[in-house]
Write a protein that holds these residues in place. Structure first.
Motif, PDB file in Angstrom:
ATOM      1  N   ALA A  23       0.775  -1.374   0.002  1.00  0.00           N
ATOM      2  CA  ALA A  23      -0.159  -0.099   0.043  1.00  0.00           C
ATOM      3  C   ALA A  23       0.908   1.314  -0.008  1.00  0.00           C
ATOM      4  O   ALA A  23       0.616   2.078  -0.829  1.00  0.00           O
ATOM      5  N   ALA A  26       2.218   1.401  -3.427  1.00  0.00           N
ATOM      6  CA  ALA A  26       1.373   1.973  -4.465  1.00  0.00           C
ATOM      7  C   ALA A  26       1.019   3.587  -4.336  1.00  0.00           C
ATOM      8  O   ALA A  26       1.006   4.011  -5.350  1.00  0.00           O
ATOM      9  N   GLU A  27       1.088   3.935  -3.115  1.00  0.00           N
ATOM     10  CA  GLU A  27       0.853   5.379  -2.978  1.00  0.00           C
ATOM     11  C   GLU A  27       1.884   6.297  -3.679  1.00  0.00           C
ATOM     12  O   GLU A  27       1.553   7.194  -4.143  1.00  0.00           O
ATOM     13  N   ASN A  30       1.827   6.151  -7.258  1.00  0.00           N
ATOM     14  CA  ASN A  30       0.638   6.879  -7.910  1.00  0.00           C
ATOM     15  C   ASN A  30       0.963   8.353  -7.880  1.00  0.00           C
ATOM     16  O   ASN A  30       0.681   9.051  -8.679  1.00  0.00           O
ATOM     17  N   ARG A  35       1.107   3.881 -12.599  1.00  0.00           N
ATOM     18  CA  ARG A  35      -0.095   3.119 -11.894  1.00  0.00           C
ATOM     19  C   ARG A  35       0.210   1.788 -11.667  1.00  0.00           C
ATOM     20  O   ARG A  35       0.926   1.076 -12.318  1.00  0.00           O
ATOM     21  N   VAL A  36      -0.234   1.276 -10.640  1.00  0.00           N
ATOM     22  CA  VAL A  36       0.063  -0.047 -10.442  1.00  0.00           C
ATOM     23  C   VAL A  36      -1.195  -0.987 -10.802  1.00  0.00           C
ATOM     24  O   VAL A  36      -2.441  -0.688 -10.614  1.00  0.00           O
ATOM     25  N   LYS A  37      -0.620  -1.977 -11.425  1.00  0.00           N
ATOM     26  CA  LYS A  37      -1.600  -2.788 -11.964  1.00  0.00           C
ATOM     27  C   LYS A  37      -2.233  -4.037 -11.280  1.00  0.00           C
ATOM     28  O   LYS A  37      -3.234  -4.423 -11.169  1.00  0.00           O
TER      29      LYS A  37
ATOM     30  N   LEU B  12      -7.121  -0.697  -3.421  1.00  0.00           N
ATOM     31  CA  LEU B  12      -5.831  -1.464  -2.984  1.00  0.00           C
ATOM     32  C   LEU B  12      -4.507  -1.310  -3.694  1.00  0.00           C
ATOM     33  O   LEU B  12      -3.661  -0.974  -3.183  1.00  0.00           O
ATOM     34  N   LEU B  13      -4.876  -0.669  -5.022  1.00  0.00           N
ATOM     35  CA  LEU B  13      -3.736  -0.363  -6.071  1.00  0.00           C
ATOM     36  C   LEU B  13      -3.241   1.053  -6.076  1.00  0.00           C
ATOM     37  O   LEU B  13      -2.385   1.356  -6.731  1.00  0.00           O
ATOM     38  N   ILE B  14      -3.768   1.789  -5.512  1.00  0.00           N
ATOM     39  CA  ILE B  14      -3.517   3.274  -5.253  1.00  0.00           C
ATOM     40  C   ILE B  14      -2.953   3.498  -3.871  1.00  0.00           C
ATOM     41  O   ILE B  14      -2.688   4.535  -3.519  1.00  0.00           O
ATOM     42  N   GLY B  15      -2.876   2.288  -3.067  1.00  0.00           N
ATOM     43  CA  GLY B  15      -2.631   2.486  -1.582  1.00  0.00           C
ATOM     44  C   GLY B  15      -3.323   3.176  -0.673  1.00  0.00           C
ATOM     45  O   GLY B  15      -2.963   3.552   0.488  1.00  0.00           O
ATOM     46  N   HIS B  48      -9.252  -8.118 -16.200  1.00  0.00           N
ATOM     47  CA  HIS B  48      -8.374  -8.515 -15.275  1.00  0.00           C
ATOM     48  C   HIS B  48      -8.381  -9.508 -14.260  1.00  0.00           C
ATOM     49  O   HIS B  48      -7.991 -10.230 -13.865  1.00  0.00           O
TER      50      HIS B  48
END
Lengths: 413, 413
Positions: A23, A26-27, A30, A35-37, B12-15, B48
């Motif tokens: 997390a 990912a933050e 961003n 971008r996290v896939k 979850l993917l942007i944290g 996805h």
């Protein structure tokens, strides 16, 4: 640019450790426009790790890995990466010198396992790990970037902040992403949302708002995406000005500020000294204050009066007052604020007395009842709070409210 | 039996959200003998999600999914599962009755979005969700089990506990998985590994060892897999006994124990009281102690003497002693331990004085130099430590060493 995160370690798959690394990463990614896939947690098995990398590679340009770099037998990430890239380990002098230095500072000798930690795959750029013995590793193969980092959160964060994020940022071009974070305290997420609903609905489409609630505080993060930086800055600024008008009463800082840093700054500017007296927070307030480097320049100390006796004998709260009003009362908390100032010869004080729980509640004082006082010379302010049922949250919220109370007194005074 | 966990959601993917669901599920699954192969977090995109299920299916027998079941447009898990299994949504009366009941209890009318929540893929068994409006779903196709659950932690936990775990347990036979965690303090990972290398190499193939290092401590986790529980327990026990002999000096607890809990248990058993005197840890030690519910039964409080004056005026450390030896010295830390016991009328004490950094170092006292003393009635023990350069870590390590020093004194005494 797309990124995938792979966290490696059996401890994640048996639920012993919650993966907080992903997390955070990912933050941060961003924030720089990456971008996290997908995020995957895999076991300490060679084939499994290699498969995960292969799959990630098919979806993303950047693959960030954490874990499995320790000195012990269960750490196999380095060997696995060698197999994956068809290379072998080489000894890295810079990494070894760093490990050696780290150990000799602590008066320890390097053993064979530590020696092994200085070995890295031949095709990587080793990344210095200031706070640990396992170097990070940066690979570039077939137009993709792979980074392997230790799983220990503070080591990973150091490596990300000092090396990986700046280097990735260079590759992300033509897109300008700006972030502004506004820090509020003393208002719940839904009430805050109600207060700023009209403003939020009128935000331009290239500015996104995120609510980041935490214990006792809510961070508002604005993310603006565009091509021309100075235009974007202007757009953000004008929207922020309106927001500021709406909720200025609740804002204590911006970006990564903490309440204790804001208070320290004010105290040093005004050349004032602080003492605290804590009961239910049991040292947490003092810990917050002293977690900031340089706090010794204004903070004198604290009396943690966890028992009635100490409130009487050390903090000199009159026996009759304690009997009449109880330890959790406005009278006692004001007396604590006054006496600790005299005892520790300070200009300001914060005092806290409450029921953190789970025990100690009475019919008129349920768990979460906390009296807090702050003083600035002859000015005193006190307030009763009713937090919730969780001991840990009550302690954190009381500490923060205490700091915020002093902050407001200092600004007004 | 192998399981995979897929958590679905852009947050979850942007944290913005830390995935705590997976660790909880993994722990519960391991307890019934289901091994988790991989955990993946994916975005709210149909293709996805379908790819993630396909990949998981290739590695595991059970696929547990959370998230994407809410009433709004961004929740697409149900439709995606229909596509995946080549089926369509049907209206489920039982689920609708439950939603209706839940709403009428709160005096609310069901709207069209809630109506849609009662629709489930035709090939699933709907699972009642006591605490929310989205039913869980159980699928069996081609010899594999698929479960979809809401992402809200307490709803997921209800569905897991009441339905999924009991049903999975019926299918898992003849496999027993046992875990034991040993907690050590005061020895680095590589030195610990060296000490137990022979023992580790002789572990039977069905017992795995993992090192889980943290600031100032290392946890050792043993995982044993077998068919007969009592045999496995015996095997673990005999191996643990040998380990215990090798490193008993460093072990402070087992499983999820904390040093502060271990100390509290000892203090309460021995009916003793504790006071502390802190300088460089600035309240952190006191905070650790009072983070445990029930600590007020033995902990009296602390004097946080962050300045020289407070050491003199409140803790009554003689002026000459401070001048002669400096605040960070054996003499001063012993005096602090003695005086705080008298001032706060306690049986035991811990005192800490050191240089947390980044400021305050002298040529003979570098950053990280910390003197700690512990006392138990007339017995005193003191020791100098040399930690590292990080203020936050120095504070944490000093607090833990202080607790461990008292623990050892109590055990010996």
């Amino acid at each position: 640019m797309f990124c995938e995160i792979i966290t490696i370690g059996d401890e994640l798959l048996i639920g012993q450790v919650v993966d907080t690394n992903s997390a955070w990463m990912a933050e941060q990614l961003n924030l720089i426009g990456v971008r996290v896939k997908q995020i995957s947690s895999v076991s300490d098995e060679r084939q499994h790790i290699k498969n995960a990398i292969k799959e990630a590679e098919g979806r993303a340009d950047i693959i960030l890995m954490t874990g499995g770099l320790g000195p012990t037998n269960d750490d196999i990430t380095k060997e696995t990466l060698c197999e994956y890239f068809g290379t072998s380990l080489v000894f890295d002098d810079a990494s070894f010198n760093h490990i050696n230095e780290l150990f000799s500072k602590r008066g320890l000798a390097v053993n064979e396992l530590n020696h092994k930690q200085a070995e890295v795959p031949a095709n990587c750029i080793p990344i210095a790990n200031k706070s640990g013995t396992a170097p990070g590793m940066w690979f570039e193969e077939n137009g993709k970037i792979y980074v392997s980092m230790p799983g220990v959160p503070f080591e990973m964060k150091d490596i990300m902040t000092s090396f990986v994020l700046p280097k990735l940022k260079e590759r992300v071009k033509n897109v300008c992403v700006l972030h502004r974070t506004i820090l509020t305290q003393g208002i719940g997420e839904s009430f805050l949302a109600e207060k700023i609903a009209d403003w939020e609905n009128k935000l331009p489409p290239n500015i996104k708002l995120a609510y980041l609630p935490d214990i006792g505080r809510v961070r508002l993060r604005l993310t603006a995406v565009g091509n021309v930086e100075h235009e974007l800055k202007q757009l953000l600024k004008s929207n922020l000005n309106v927001l500021h008008e709406l909720i200025c009463h609740y804002i204590y800082g911006y970006e990564t500020d903490t309440l204790q840093e804001v208070v320290q700054k004010l105290m040093l500017e005004k050349k004032l000294s602080l003492a605290t007296a804590e009961s239910c927070t049991g040292g947490y307030l003092s810990h917050l204050i002293t977690s900031v480097p340089g706090s010794s320049a204004y903070y004198r100390g604290s009396i943690i009066a966890y028992s009635y006796d100490v409130k009487e004998q050390v903090l000199l709260v009159p026996h009759d007052m304690l009997l009449k009003y109880g330890a959790v009362s406005e009278e006692v908390v004001l007396e604590m604020a006054k006496n600790v100032k005299t005892l520790l010869s300070s200009d300001c004080s914060i005092s806290i007395s409450g029921i953190a729980g789970p025990g100690g509640a009475t019919p008129d004082k349920p768990i979460g009842t906390v009296w807090i006082a702050a003083s600035f010379k002859e000015q005193y302010f006190s307030k009763k709070f009713l937090f919730g049922n969780r001991r840990d949250h009550n302690i954190i919220r009381a500490g923060q409210e205490g700091l915020n109370m002093l902050r407001k007194l200092l600004i007004r005074g």
